[in-house]
Design a protein around this motif. Structure first.
Motif, short mmCIF file in Angstrom:
data_model
loop_
_atom_site.label_atom_id
_atom_site.label_comp_id
_atom_site.label_asym_id
_atom_site.label_seq_id
_atom_site.Cartn_x
_atom_site.Cartn_y
_atom_site.Cartn_z
N LEU A 1 0.78 -1.27 0.05
CA LEU A 1 0.00 -0.05 0.03
C LEU A 1 0.95 1.23 0.01
CD1 LEU A 1 -2.52 -0.87 2.76
CD2 LEU A 1 -2.93 -0.87 0.27
N ARG A 2 0.44 2.35 -0.56
CA ARG A 2 0.94 3.69 -0.69
C ARG A 2 0.69 4.27 0.62
NH1 ARG A 2 2.44 5.96 -5.54
NH2 ARG A 2 2.67 8.20 -4.34
N LEU A 3 1.95 4.60 1.52
CA LEU A 3 1.54 4.82 3.01
C LEU A 3 1.33 6.43 2.90
CD1 LEU A 3 4.55 3.02 4.99
CD2 LEU A 3 2.03 2.23 4.45
N LYS B 1 -7.51 4.73 -8.01
CA LYS B 1 -6.84 4.29 -8.77
C LYS B 1 -7.39 2.93 -9.48
CE LYS B 1 -2.76 5.10 -9.43
NZ LYS B 1 -2.02 5.69 -10.56
N LEU B 2 -8.14 2.48 -9.09
CA LEU B 2 -8.96 1.08 -9.69
C LEU B 2 -10.11 1.49 -10.50
CD1 LEU B 2 -9.20 -1.35 -6.33
CD2 LEU B 2 -7.43 -1.38 -8.30
N LEU C 1 -17.70 5.99 -4.27
CA LEU C 1 -16.48 5.45 -3.54
C LEU C 1 -16.41 5.69 -2.04
CD1 LEU C 1 -13.79 6.27 -6.16
CD2 LEU C 1 -15.03 4.19 -5.80
N ARG C 2 -16.78 6.81 -1.66
CA ARG C 2 -16.77 7.06 -0.01
C ARG C 2 -18.02 6.06 0.35
NH1 ARG C 2 -15.74 11.44 2.70
NH2 ARG C 2 -14.14 13.06 1.39
N ASN C 3 -19.16 5.82 -0.22
CA ASN C 3 -20.35 4.86 0.19
C ASN C 3 -19.55 3.51 0.41
OD1 ASN C 3 -22.12 7.02 0.62
ND2 ASN C 3 -23.01 6.43 -1.49
N PHE C 4 -18.81 3.14 -0.66
CA PHE C 4 -18.39 1.73 -0.50
C PHE C 4 -17.31 1.69 0.49
CE2 PHE C 4 -15.01 -1.33 -1.67
CZ PHE C 4 -15.78 -2.54 -2.08
N LEU C 5 -16.50 2.80 0.60
CA LEU C 5 -15.43 2.61 2.03
C LEU C 5 -16.22 2.50 3.20
CD1 LEU C 5 -12.75 5.04 0.30
CD2 LEU C 5 -12.50 2.58 0.89
#
Length: 633
Positions: free
Chosen positions: A388-390, A400-401, A410-414
């Motif tokens: 992972l990019r720290l 990136k995906l 993306l926020r909802n997914f995370l």
């Protein structure tokens, strides 16, 4: 007795918990649970005297021997077994005092110290340390390797062995199974079940907690409360509390309906194989488990794979290993949609190597590997946390995906992985191991794989995330191959077990309880019997012939080990008898000078003989191991 009266602990301005009042009695085995960051490690620090309570009073009897696992291991030149022996501090003190007394030729002091050593089991300490190392996966040859030669994970095992070596009154274990494989977890579970002192255990392994604990201290919402019973008992009691809340109750019913529908589908397809029946029993318990997790911060599902070719992946007559070393011979496996495979086997037998070959991370030494054109592998391994990019955030990694997705989506997914608010934009460098593992899993889920290859996916994950992962995997429509020391996960999400052992990959026709029995038999005989496997009578006959040939080949080496072990036991008993005689004060009177001289000479002779016998025993063990490897190859 550990007495907590209205205890409150803060870290900076943050309150971890307050008004904690309960008593932990001698010999109790306590599981300490709660989400990451609620104060479990601070609770341990309070017991070790490393911090004091901000309010209330904590008390315990004076002079308690408290053992815990060191988090760091310096690159020492001492041998592994000497490092473990250092865990018994009184033993080391007496040995130092005895060396000084021998140097000073103080016979009276020597006799006193020999008596003290005998009292604490000092003459069997080396054998005790060797058993601990063996149980945690170290070979006899590795006992004399320097600590500095071991990797970080194996040094953590050494730290655990050192803590177990201490003859403690109180034992504190914080996630002791994180660096262990399933075999070592089962061994540790049995060892802790026999531990006579007071145990406090932080663990996110449900089966491990259930088998060991008789009380649970749960920390949540700034409260620390004690429950009687093991972890399943705690879940039932907590579920009763939560079910009284209407919003929690409604979510609970949705979760139960979802799980029940899966149970019904699985029952309709299940064969009469033991592992299938075991899995049904595990799933039928999920209603209770769901009730205890209705307020979980995690909520995610694997989307349906776009394509499910049949087969997804096939490996034929493949040798797997590194360089000239072959760990699995002639491996053949066809993975089809819906397969739920759990890999079992001793440490180093090749489970992770097989996963790497299937994932394309390494090549097989020979044989064929065929992949479907639309194969989309989701591969999880611990080393991916390091990739992972720290300096970047969870949101950046997801973008990136999928550069076309909206930030809101993306926020909802995370959020389903409990990355919310500002957390989605924070650099991940300071994240805990559990948070990084959650992010790697989130990235894997988002890529919608049709084949999941999971190598110890629950390391660093807390109980809530493990539960959410189990639920998501139960309805996953693709194929799954998993290596895990988390038996609850294996029972919940797999219906076929394969064994990697003896250089072979084969079906294990049994459940995890049968595997535990297989391990016990393996330890008892010193042999590696093949498990019950699906095979024709002709194949079984050939296997029996090969096994008989193998036993005949190994018999002289096994006999040498048994003979060496018997001689060590005999000399140790003679040593104890001499120490008992030397502990007699009258022996040191002037008129008994010659008798004392004779006994000391005999003691010196037995000590030297025992040292030589132990060396011979170690050589015999190494010869046996080499012979076993030759049989495999």
């Amino acid at each position: 007795m550990l007495n907590f009266k209205n205890i409150a602990i803060r870290r900076g301005n943050r309150l971890l918990f307050s008004k904690a009042s309960f008593i932990i009695h001698k010999g109790q085995k306590i599981g300490l649970t709660g989400a990451n960051g609620v104060g479990k490690s601070s609770f341990f620090a309070l017991l070790r005297g490393e911090l004091h309570s901000d309010e209330g009073e904590f008390s315990m009897p004076p002079n308690l021997e408290i053992a815990h696992v060191a988090q760091e291991t310096p690159a020492l030149d001492c041998t592994a077994i000497d490092y473990v022996l250092d865990g018994d501090r009184e033993l080391r003190q007496l040995q130092q005092q005895l060396a000084a007394a021998e140097q000073a030729q103080d016979g009276l002091k020597q006799a006193e110290l020999h008596g003290n050593l005998d009292h604490i089991g000092g003459y069997t300490a080396q054998a005790r340390a060797s058993r601990l190392l063996n149980g945690l996966g170290f070979s006899t040859a590795q006992e004399i390797h320097p600590v500095s030669s071991f990797s970080g994970g194996w040094r953590m095992r050494l730290n655990l062995a050192q803590a177990l070596m201490c003859r403690s009154d109180v034992l504190l274990l914080d996630e002791p199974t994180n660096h262990l494989d399933l075999d070592a977890v089962i061994w540790l579970q049995d060892w802790l079940g026999r531990y006579p002192g007071t145990l406090l255990l932080i663990s996110h392994d449900r089966d491990f907690l259930d088998a060991i604990t008789d009380h649970i201290v749960h920390i949540e919402q700034n409260n620390a409360e004690i429950y009687t019973g093991n972890y399943s008992d705690f879940e039932r009691m907590r579920a009763e509390k939560l079910s009284q809340q209407q919003s929690a109750f409604e979510k609970q019913q949705r979760e139960i309906a979802h799980i029940q529908s899966f149970v019904d589908r699985f029952k309709a397809k299940a064969s009469k194989a033991k592992q299938a029946q075991s899995r049904i029993k595990s799933l039928e318990r999920m209603e209770i488990i769901a009730q205890a997790h209705v307020d979980s911060p995690f909520n995610f599902r694997f989307p349906a794979p776009k394509k499910l070719p049949n087969p997804l992946l096939k490996i034929e007559d493949a040798d797997i290993g590194y360089g000239d070393k072959v760990v699995i011979k002639n491996a053949s496996l066809s993975i089809t949609p819906g397969d739920r495979i759990g890999l079992l086997g001793p440490n180093g037998a090749g489970k992770s190597s097989l996963i790497k070959v299937l994932s394309g991370q390494m090549r097989q030494l020979n044989g064929e590997l065929h992949s479907a054109e639309s194969l989309n592998i989701g591969y999880f391994a611990q080393h991916q946390l390091e990739q992972l990019r720290l300096d970047e955030s969870p949101l950046w990694h997801l973008q990136k995906l999928d550069k076309q997705a909206s930030e809101k989506d993306l926020r909802n997914f995370l959020g389903g992985f409990d990355f919310r608010g500002d957390k989605v934009n924070d650099p991940i460098g300071p994240f805990s191991g559990g948070e990084k593992a959650r992010l790697v899993l989130a990235l894997l889920v988002y890529q919608n794989p049709n084949l999941l290859l999971l190598d110890e996916p629950t390391n660093h994950l807390d109980l809530e995330m493990r539960h959410a992962l189990s639920v998501a995997l139960q309805e996953y429509e693709g194929a799954l191959v998993v290596v895990s020391h988390d038996r609850h996960l294996l029972r919940s999400v797999t219906d076929q077990l394969l064994l990697v052992a003896n250089g072979k990959l084969q079906v294990f026709d049994g459940d995890l309880d049968d595997y535990r029995l297989w391990l016990a038999e393996n330890k008892k005989t010193g042999d590696e019997p093949a498990p019950a496997a699906i095979a024709s009578p002709a194949v079984r006959k050939d296997e029996r012939k090969l096994e008989a040939k193998r036993r005949n080949t190994l018999k002289p080496f096994m006999d040498a080990v048994k003979k060496s072990e018997a001689l060590v036991d005999k000399l140790q008993q003679q040593q104890i008898e001499l120490e008992s005689k030397l502990a007699d004060p009258s022996l040191y009177q002037e008129e008994n000078k010659e008798s004392l001289k004779t006994l000391l000479a005999e003691k010196s002779r037995i000590d030297n003989a025992l040292h030589q016998a132990e060396d011979n025993w170690m050589v015999a063990e190494e010869n046996l191991q080499q012979a076993e490897k030759s049989c495999i190859n």
